[in-house]
Each structure stands twice: as structure tokens, then as C-alpha cells.
Design an enzyme around this catalytic site. Structure first.
Site, mmCIF file in Angstrom:
data_model
loop_
_atom_site.group_PDB
_atom_site.id
_atom_site.type_symbol
_atom_site.label_atom_id
_atom_site.label_comp_id
_atom_site.label_asym_id
_atom_site.label_seq_id
_atom_site.Cartn_x
_atom_site.Cartn_y
_atom_site.Cartn_z
ATOM 1 N N ASP A 285 8.606 39.094 18.533
ATOM 2 C CA ASP A 285 8.423 38.140 19.685
ATOM 3 C C ASP A 285 7.502 37.141 19.350
ATOM 4 O OD1 ASP A 285 8.392 37.035 22.544
ATOM 5 O OD2 ASP A 285 6.422 38.347 23.032
ATOM 6 N N GLU B 73 13.520 37.006 19.420
ATOM 7 C CA GLU B 73 13.575 36.337 20.721
ATOM 8 C C GLU B 73 13.957 34.725 20.696
ATOM 9 O OE1 GLU B 73 11.857 37.187 25.013
ATOM 10 O OE2 GLU B 73 10.663 35.739 23.993
ATOM 11 N N ASP C 148 2.836 41.029 23.899
ATOM 12 C CA ASP C 148 3.650 40.758 23.049
ATOM 13 C C ASP C 148 4.485 41.889 22.156
ATOM 14 O OD1 ASP C 148 3.046 37.684 23.472
ATOM 15 O OD2 ASP C 148 1.115 38.322 23.018
#
EC number: 3.1.21.10
Length: 171
Positions: free
Chosen positions: A11, A71, A143
Site C-alpha cells: 500500500d 494499489e 497501511d
């Protein structure tokens, strides 16, 4: 016995980049590790990107994933913030690629739909489902939890990706 595939979810973020590693053997999922790479907000952009690169490189070297899930960047109203996030995302794509690890990208809504069943949901719902799917999971930040969700999302979609790849190779 099924082959074990190690997946790292990443992420990306300029301040905090979350990472999560899982093992997939057949239909069995196992938590391996998760954490956060931080960059020093007092440093210039280039130094911060180097810090993220160094931290992620250490993680990839330590856990040696077979596949990576990163992502997609969302575009927000602040163009400068979006650009900086894109630069951190480039590091997240680069590090596994340098280790010859195939990288797959997922939109936030696809991750949410895969993990919690709907494309829009609160972070708390995602974290709860990560704990349900990976009961031994421990994460030090939102995260890192999001990175585990990315790895889970990829574990759910990789068979379809593999079938699609094999079909293209047969042509």
C-alpha cells in the site's frame, strides 16, 4: 500437496508505505508478516523516495515473494499530493520488479469488494475481515492492514489471471 505461493501486498504512500506478506497453498492462507516503511518528513523528496526504496528492498529480500499486489493511485483534488503519491507508487512497483517478482495492480474498490464483499466500506470493516481471513495477522498500522488486504485480493484473483495468461499463450 499444493505449491505455496508467497504474495506481498504493498500500500504505497510517501509518509507510510504498508506491506503485508501471506502464503497461499491451494485454498489455505497463512499470515507471514506485515509492517510499515516510513520516510522522514524532514527530508527532501528524493531522500524520502530512497528511504522507501531501501525499506521495501529489505522486506522483499527478507521474504522473497513470488508475486506482488500494489494499489492503484486514486486521483484527488490536490494535484501535487497525487503526483507525490504516484512517485511513491513507482517505488512500490519497481522494488518487486527488480527482484523478478511479477507485479499486479488493484483498484481500492476491487480490494474492498474482494475482502469485504462490497466496493465501498470503512477501514474498520477491512481490518476486521483481514483478521477473520488471517487469524494470526498482526499489523502495526492501517497501511499494513491495507497491504494485507491487497495480498488477500490478489490471492482471490490470481487463479483467474493465471487461466487468462495460459489461454493467451495457447493462441
Amino acid at each position: 500437496m499444493a505449491e505455496t505461493i508467497r504474495i506481498i501486498g504493498i500500500d504505497p504512500g510517501l509518509r507510510y508505505t504498508g506491506w503485508g506478506v501471506i502464503d497461499l497453498a491451494g485454498n489455505r492462507l497463512q499470515f507471514v508478516a506485515a509492517g510499515t516503511v516510513s520516510s522522514d518528513v524532514q527530508c527532501d523528496l528524493a531522500s524520502r523516495l530512497c528511504q522507501i526504496h531501501k525499506g521495501l528492498s529489505e522486506v522483499v529480500h527478507q521474504f522473497m515473494p513470488h508475486e506482488a499486489a500494489v494499489e492503484h493511485v486514486f486521483v484527488n483534488k490536490d494535484a501535487t499530493a497525487t503526483l507525490k503519491l504516484g512517485q511513491a507508487r513507482a517505488i512500490a512497483l519497481l522494488v518487486p520488479a527488480q527482484a523478478n517478482c511479477p507485479v499486479f495492480e488493484y483498484a481500492p474498490n476491487k480490494v474492498k469488494k474482494s475482502v469485504i464483499g462490497v466496493g465501498h466500506g470503512a477501514k474498520e470493516q477491512i481490518h476486521m475481515m483481514v483478521k477473520v481471513l488471517l487469524p494470526r495477522a498482526e499489523f502495526d498500522s492501517n497501511d499494513a492492514a491495507d497491504a494485507l488486504a491487497l495480498a488477500l485480493c490478489h490471492s482471490m484473483h490470481r487463479k483467474r489471471i493465471d487461466q487468462s495468461y495460459q489461454a493467451r499463450m495457447a493462441i
